[in-house]
Design an enzyme around this catalytic site. Structure first.
Site, PDB file in Angstrom:
ATOM      1  N   ASP A   1      -0.792  -5.466   9.148  1.00 48.41           N
ATOM      2  CA  ASP A   1      -1.754  -4.468   8.679  1.00 48.41           C
ATOM      3  C   ASP A   1      -2.832  -5.218   7.900  1.00 48.41           C
ATOM      4  O   ASP A   1      -2.595  -5.682   6.787  1.00 48.41           O
ATOM      5  CB  ASP A   1      -1.035  -3.455   7.779  1.00 48.41           C
TER       6      ASP A   1
ATOM      7  N   TRP B   1       0.879  -1.173   0.000  1.00 51.16           N
ATOM      8  CA  TRP B   1       0.000   0.000   0.000  1.00 51.16           C
ATOM      9  C   TRP B   1       0.913   1.218   0.000  1.00 51.16           C
ATOM     10  O   TRP B   1       1.810   1.318   0.828  1.00 51.16           O
ATOM     11  CB  TRP B   1      -0.847  -0.076   1.278  1.00 51.16           C
TER      12      TRP B   1
ATOM     13  N   LYS C   1     -13.235  -1.616   4.319  1.00 45.20           N
ATOM     14  CA  LYS C   1     -13.676  -2.475   3.206  1.00 45.20           C
ATOM     15  C   LYS C   1     -14.597  -3.585   3.714  1.00 45.20           C
ATOM     16  O   LYS C   1     -15.581  -3.919   3.067  1.00 45.20           O
ATOM     17  CB  LYS C   1     -12.483  -3.143   2.511  1.00 45.20           C
TER      18      LYS C   1
END
Ligand code: PMP
Length: 423
Positions: free
Chosen positions: A233, A151, A269
């Protein structure tokens, strides 16, 4: 006539009043995701397709507000006892306890023994930020290893949190279009002791390639041997396999191996609550006596950054997590989302292979989660946008949720044309 001294002073004062203090500001380097989203919004072509943004879309190409979210919001609207007072610095405890249990599992020993706690923060991003600030400012870590493909915000957030040495470990093997496990283990094995290692427990962004259970075990060995600190993460729990427990396997395995860790957990999400900024930083530690001291340090970090997190998303997620029926409904939504993504992957691969599109395409179905690292080059991505009005990141990362039954043929033919035309 020359102006008098007084007039000159007044003219100079006027000139400096109109000269902006901001005139020296230069544009910052562009944020790619922002340009992709803006480019897509500007494009008026009727067949345009957005495979850029990291958000779930239904088969109708729409955002999904899950029915259980709507019901909870209705109840919240009718609740006359509700107010909008500040949450305390570390957020809503019922939310973070439920989120921590969701990550570590209902039977978790460390939860029972009081060796884990959670802190509500601003989405996954906020959790990465406060966790990084803690490691750097309180524990003086200055080196972090981040997967070479990750990311894009990891570098930014961690360097701004005080990490002065950000290093990459190999992750993606471009020829095999798969995880470069040998490269990963080599790089982590030579990491200096007391470095932080950022790990994606499932649905790796952007490659969609996750280590196997055996590989996770080997990674845990290296982390243990080299005294590295694992900072997980997880932004897609439930969206890789469709099962939140299975997608938490890596974290639970590290806990079983008695490793202390941080895990940033986003509900953006998994609950479709992107704009509500809801996340939980789970901390697993050996000595429960340290918890209050750690929480006091986190309070200072949070107070200086944003004072306290927002209420709305925390109330929605904790209401759902505490109600077994609603939690089951949410789990069914996750199965549906993960299933739709899997179907789109299979259909895309089938269509490309059916057209004998140059290259190999099994990686599309081997990868998991929202994203596919398609293998398209930057040049090909540019062509996809200019010729076919299909938007994705220049790395070749495509959001599989942007595909649906209506645009699948169009996207497959566009990829076929692109890889045929642009080598
Ligand atoms: N970590 C990873 C790996 C992500 O992919 C994302 C979202 N793209 C985040 C963190 C940030 O999550 P949030 O939107 O909840 O801040």
């Amino acid at each position: 006539m020359r102006p008098s001294g007084r007039a000159l002073r007044s003219l100079t004062a006027k000139a400096s009043a109109s000269a902006s203090v901001f005139r020296a500001v230069d544009s910052a380097p562009p944020l790619e995701i922002f340009s992709v989203v803006a480019g897509f919004a500007r494009d008026t072509h009727p067949s345009k397709v957005d495979l850029g943004i990291g958000a779930y879309r239904t088969n109708e190409g729409q955002p999904w507000v899950m029915p259980w979210v709507q019901r909870i919001e209705q109840l919240m609207g009718q609740d006359k006892t509700r107010n909008h007072e500040y949450l305390t610095f570390l957020g809503c405890d019922t939310f973070s306890q439920a989120a921590t249990a969701l990550l570590l599992g209902p039977e978790s020993d460390v939860v029972r023994q009081g060796k884990a706690f959670g802190i509500q923060s601003l989405g996954g991003t906020g959790c990465v930020r406060i966790g990084s600030e803690f490691l750097s400012r309180v524990l003086n870590y200055n080196t972090a290893y981040i997967p070479a493909q990750t990311w894009d915000n990891h570098h930014r957030v961690m360097s701004r949190s005080g990490f002065t040495h950000l290093k990459e470990y190999r992750y993606w093997h471009p020829l095999n279009k798969a995880l470069d496990f040998e490269g990963l283990t080599e790089d982590l094995s030579s990491a200096p002791k007391y470095s932080v290692v950022v790990l994606h427990p499932c649905a790796h962004n952007p490659t969609g390639c996750d280590p196997t259970q055996e590989q996770w075990d080997r990674i845990a060995d290296i982390i243990q041997e080299r005294k590295l600190f694992p900072f997980f993460d997880t932004a897609y729990q439930g969206l890789a396999s469709g099962d939140v427990d299975q997608d938490a396997w890596a974290v639970r395995h590290f806990v079983k191996r008695e490793l202390e860790l941080f895990c940033a957990q986003s509900f953006s999400k998994s609950c479709g609550l992107y704009g509500e900024r809801i996340g939980n930083l789970t901390v697993v530690l050996h000595d429960p006596d340290q918890i209050e001291k750690m929480r006091s340090q986190f309070r200072i970090i949070v107070r200086a950054l944003y004072c306290s997190p927002p209420r709305h998303g925390a109330q929605i997620v904790s209401t759902m997590l505490q109600d077994p029926n609603m939690q089951e409904e949410w789990r069914a939504c996750l199965r549906e989302m993960a299933g739709r993504i899997r179907d789109m992957r299979h259909s895309l691969r089938q269509k490309l292979e059916g057209m004998k599109t140059p290259g190999t395409w099994e990686h599309i179905t081997k990868q998991v989660g929202m994203f596919s690292f398609t293998g398209l080059t930057e040049h090909q991505v540019q062509y996809m946008k200019e010729k076919h009005h299909i938007y994705m990141l220049s790395s070749g990362r495509a959001n599989m949720c942007g595909l649906n039954n209506k645009n699948l043929d169009y996207v497959a033919s566009a990829i076929h044309d692109t890889v045929t035309q642009i080598k």
